[in-house]
Scaffold this motif. Structure first.
Motif, PDB file in Angstrom:
ATOM      1  N   THR A 190      82.083  30.221 103.646  1.00  0.00           N
ATOM      2  CA  THR A 190      81.785  31.607 103.275  1.00  0.00           C
ATOM      3  C   THR A 190      80.305  31.857 103.015  1.00  0.00           C
ATOM      4  O   THR A 190      79.912  33.002 102.855  1.00  0.00           O
ATOM      5  CB  THR A 190      82.567  32.008 102.015  1.00  0.00           C
ATOM      6  N   ILE A 191      79.509  30.781 102.977  1.00  0.00           N
ATOM      7  CA  ILE A 191      78.103  30.895 102.601  1.00  0.00           C
ATOM      8  C   ILE A 191      77.226  30.652 103.817  1.00  0.00           C
ATOM      9  O   ILE A 191      77.427  29.691 104.555  1.00  0.00           O
ATOM     10  CB  ILE A 191      77.763  29.883 101.490  1.00  0.00           C
ATOM     11  N   LYS A 192      76.243  31.521 104.013  1.00  0.00           N
ATOM     12  CA  LYS A 192      75.285  31.326 105.104  1.00  0.00           C
ATOM     13  C   LYS A 192      74.190  30.363 104.659  1.00  0.00           C
ATOM     14  O   LYS A 192      73.798  30.339 103.506  1.00  0.00           O
ATOM     15  CB  LYS A 192      74.637  32.651 105.501  1.00  0.00           C
ATOM     16  N   GLY A 193      73.673  29.608 105.615  1.00  0.00           N
ATOM     17  CA  GLY A 193      72.560  28.723 105.326  1.00  0.00           C
ATOM     18  C   GLY A 193      73.009  27.330 104.919  1.00  0.00           C
ATOM     19  O   GLY A 193      74.197  27.008 104.906  1.00  0.00           O
ATOM     20  N   ASP A 194      72.019  26.515 104.604  1.00  0.00           N
ATOM     21  CA  ASP A 194      72.295  25.146 104.172  1.00  0.00           C
ATOM     22  C   ASP A 194      72.551  25.116 102.673  1.00  0.00           C
ATOM     23  O   ASP A 194      71.628  25.208 101.864  1.00  0.00           O
ATOM     24  CB  ASP A 194      71.105  24.241 104.491  1.00  0.00           C
ATOM     25  N   VAL A 195      73.805  24.982 102.318  1.00  0.00           N
ATOM     26  CA  VAL A 195      74.194  24.919 100.914  1.00  0.00           C
ATOM     27  C   VAL A 195      75.056  23.678 100.738  1.00  0.00           C
ATOM     28  O   VAL A 195      75.943  23.406 101.543  1.00  0.00           O
ATOM     29  CB  VAL A 195      74.983  26.182 100.490  1.00  0.00           C
ATOM     30  N   GLU A 196      74.786  22.948  99.699  1.00  0.00           N
ATOM     31  CA  GLU A 196      75.527  21.730  99.399  1.00  0.00           C
ATOM     32  C   GLU A 196      76.222  21.876  98.055  1.00  0.00           C
ATOM     33  O   GLU A 196      75.737  22.579  97.174  1.00  0.00           O
ATOM     34  CB  GLU A 196      74.578  20.535  99.352  1.00  0.00           C
ATOM     35  N   PRO A 197      77.344  21.189  97.867  1.00  0.00           N
ATOM     36  CA  PRO A 197      77.994  21.218  96.550  1.00  0.00           C
ATOM     37  C   PRO A 197      77.153  20.445  95.536  1.00  0.00           C
ATOM     38  O   PRO A 197      76.434  19.504  95.886  1.00  0.00           O
ATOM     39  CB  PRO A 197      79.339  20.533  96.800  1.00  0.00           C
ATOM     40  N   SER A 198      77.263  20.830  94.290  1.00  0.00           N
ATOM     41  CA  SER A 198      76.503  20.138  93.250  1.00  0.00           C
ATOM     42  C   SER A 198      77.124  18.773  92.964  1.00  0.00           C
ATOM     43  O   SER A 198      78.298  18.515  93.262  1.00  0.00           O
ATOM     44  CB  SER A 198      76.480  20.970  91.969  1.00  0.00           C
ATOM     45  N   ASP A 199      76.322  17.910  92.377  1.00  0.00           N
ATOM     46  CA  ASP A 199      76.820  16.583  92.011  1.00  0.00           C
ATOM     47  C   ASP A 199      77.922  16.684  90.967  1.00  0.00           C
ATOM     48  O   ASP A 199      78.863  15.895  90.974  1.00  0.00           O
ATOM     49  CB  ASP A 199      75.678  15.716  91.482  1.00  0.00           C
ATOM     50  N   ALA A 200      77.809  17.656  90.065  1.00  0.00           N
ATOM     51  CA  ALA A 200      78.840  17.851  89.038  1.00  0.00           C
ATOM     52  C   ALA A 200      80.171  18.244  89.679  1.00  0.00           C
ATOM     53  O   ALA A 200      81.228  17.757  89.269  1.00  0.00           O
ATOM     54  CB  ALA A 200      78.394  18.911  88.044  1.00  0.00           C
ATOM     55  N   TYR A 201      80.129  19.124  90.683  1.00  0.00           N
ATOM     56  CA  TYR A 201      81.359  19.522  91.372  1.00  0.00           C
ATOM     57  C   TYR A 201      81.999  18.321  92.054  1.00  0.00           C
ATOM     58  O   TYR A 201      83.213  18.126  91.976  1.00  0.00           O
ATOM     59  CB  TYR A 201      81.065  20.615  92.400  1.00  0.00           C
ATOM     60  N   LEU A 202      81.197  17.512  92.728  1.00  0.00           N
ATOM     61  CA  LEU A 202      81.735  16.345  93.429  1.00  0.00           C
ATOM     62  C   LEU A 202      82.350  15.348  92.445  1.00  0.00           C
ATOM     63  O   LEU A 202      83.426  14.797  92.700  1.00  0.00           O
ATOM     64  CB  LEU A 202      80.634  15.682  94.249  1.00  0.00           C
ATOM     65  N   LEU A 203      81.679  15.138  91.313  1.00  0.00           N
ATOM     66  CA  LEU A 203      82.196  14.225  90.297  1.00  0.00           C
ATOM     67  C   LEU A 203      83.505  14.736  89.708  1.00  0.00           C
ATOM     68  O   LEU A 203      84.474  13.974  89.567  1.00  0.00           O
ATOM     69  CB  LEU A 203      81.159  14.022  89.198  1.00  0.00           C
ATOM     70  N   MET A 204      83.552  16.014  89.362  1.00  0.00           N
ATOM     71  CA  MET A 204      84.776  16.569  88.774  1.00  0.00           C
ATOM     72  C   MET A 204      85.930  16.572  89.777  1.00  0.00           C
ATOM     73  O   MET A 204      87.087  16.376  89.396  1.00  0.00           O
ATOM     74  CB  MET A 204      84.520  17.984  88.251  1.00  0.00           C
ATOM     75  N   THR A 205      85.639  16.768  91.036  1.00  0.00           N
ATOM     76  CA  THR A 205      86.676  16.708  92.063  1.00  0.00           C
ATOM     77  C   THR A 205      87.257  15.309  92.143  1.00  0.00           C
ATOM     78  O   THR A 205      88.479  15.127  92.208  1.00  0.00           O
ATOM     79  CB  THR A 205      86.105  17.128  93.428  1.00  0.00           C
ATOM     80  N   ARG A 206      86.390  14.313  92.116  1.00  0.00           N
ATOM     81  CA  ARG A 206      86.869  12.920  92.164  1.00  0.00           C
ATOM     82  C   ARG A 206      87.683  12.568  90.926  1.00  0.00           C
ATOM     83  O   ARG A 206      88.757  11.972  91.024  1.00  0.00           O
ATOM     84  CB  ARG A 206      85.687  11.977  92.304  1.00  0.00           C
ATOM     85  N   ILE A 207      87.186  12.947  89.759  1.00  0.00           N
ATOM     86  CA  ILE A 207      87.887  12.622  88.513  1.00  0.00           C
ATOM     87  C   ILE A 207      89.244  13.312  88.455  1.00  0.00           C
ATOM     88  O   ILE A 207      90.252  12.682  88.102  1.00  0.00           O
ATOM     89  CB  ILE A 207      87.014  13.001  87.297  1.00  0.00           C
ATOM     90  N   SER A 208      89.300  14.576  88.813  1.00  0.00           N
ATOM     91  CA  SER A 208      90.582  15.291  88.754  1.00  0.00           C
ATOM     92  C   SER A 208      91.571  14.735  89.777  1.00  0.00           C
ATOM     93  O   SER A 208      92.776  14.668  89.504  1.00  0.00           O
ATOM     94  CB  SER A 208      90.378  16.788  88.952  1.00  0.00           C
TER      95      SER A 208
END
Length: 64
Positions: free
Chosen positions: A30-48
């Motif tokens: 949904t987002i234009k351009g080069d956008v990456e997920p934050s490290d916090a989002y990636l960590l919380m996804t793994r933990i959950s």
């Protein structure tokens, strides 16, 4: 029921090892351009995902 269990485990493992794929499927398109997920989002996804697998195995072992 076995198919849904397999699908749940597969998606959880996918989120543990490749959390960026889930981010791109949910938000990235949904987002234009080069956008990456934050490290916090990636960590919380793994933990959950790890916690969900633990809960699944606890309920599964008590159910059968």
């Amino acid at each position: 029921m076995g198919f849904f269990l397999f699908l749940f485990i597969l998606l959880a493992l996918l989120n543990i090892f490749f959390p960026r794929i889930g981010w791109y499927m949910r938000y990235g398109w949904t987002i234009k351009g080069d956008v990456e997920p934050s490290d916090a989002y990636l960590l919380m996804t793994r933990i959950s995902s790890i916690l969900m697998l633990i809960v699944l195995f606890i309920f599964w072992s008590n159910f059968f």
